[in-house]
Design a protein around this motif. Structure first.
Motif, PDB file in Angstrom:
ATOM      1  N   LEU A 184      -0.058  -1.144  -6.676  1.00 22.00           N
ATOM      2  CA  LEU A 184      -0.519  -2.269  -5.860  1.00 22.00           C
ATOM      3  C   LEU A 184      -0.124  -3.595  -6.502  1.00 22.00           C
ATOM      4  O   LEU A 184       0.471  -4.463  -5.850  1.00 22.00           O
ATOM      5  N   ALA A 187       1.800   1.747  -3.547  1.00 24.50           N
ATOM      6  CA  ALA A 187       0.596   2.101  -4.300  1.00 24.50           C
ATOM      7  C   ALA A 187       0.238   3.571  -4.092  1.00 24.50           C
ATOM      8  O   ALA A 187      -0.122   4.268  -5.045  1.00 24.50           O
ATOM      9  N   PHE A 235       0.825  -1.211   0.000  1.00 20.97           N
ATOM     10  CA  PHE A 235       0.000   0.000   0.000  1.00 20.97           C
ATOM     11  C   PHE A 235       0.856   1.258   0.000  1.00 20.97           C
ATOM     12  O   PHE A 235       0.458   2.286  -0.535  1.00 20.97           O
TER      13      PHE A 235
END
Length: 129
Positions: free
Chosen positions: A82, A15, A12
């Motif tokens: 991701l 991402a 994350f």
């Protein structure tokens, strides 16, 4: 010099970074494209009623591009970050991580200066300002 290996990355975390970077790229692409659409729409409107009946759409489309393209790029960057992070973590589990070398470039680390020493009598004298 220290040799290190990056074995896993926060999925994350990468991402979010990719989403922000791609949103910036979307701004670089979306704003000029939107301005270009608005200029062409305004030019078509200046031709008069018979020039192009749907020329106002160019101005609206230009505004839409300025808003939509950065949002779309941010979403795509988040998804690609991701998926890329997941793929990296799986691949590094099989073949190891990325090796890199760190070097300390600072010449010398000096200790920070001591904090200021406040005296108690400075505020307890009872004098008003």
């Amino acid at each position: 010099m220290a040799n290190m290996t990056l074995k896993r990355i926060g999925v994350f975390s990468i991402a979010k970074i990719m989403g922000v970077v791609w949103a910036g790229l979307g701004l670089v692409i979306g704003i000029p494209l939107g301005l270009l659409m608005m200029v062409f729409g305004a030019a078509m409107m200046s031709m008069g009623n018979e020039g192009a009946p749907g020329a106002g759409i160019g101005i609206g489309l230009g505004l839409f591009y300025m808003i939509f393209i950065p949002i779309m790029y941010a979403f795509m960057g988040f998804i690609f970050g991701l998926v890329g992070g997941l793929i990296y973590n799986v691949a590094s589990g099989f073949i190891g991580g990325v090796e890199f070398e760190l070097e300390n470039t600072s010449l010398e680390y000096g200790a920070p200066p001591p904090p200021p020493q406040w005296t108690a009598n400075q505020y307890s004298s009872g004098q008003q300002m």
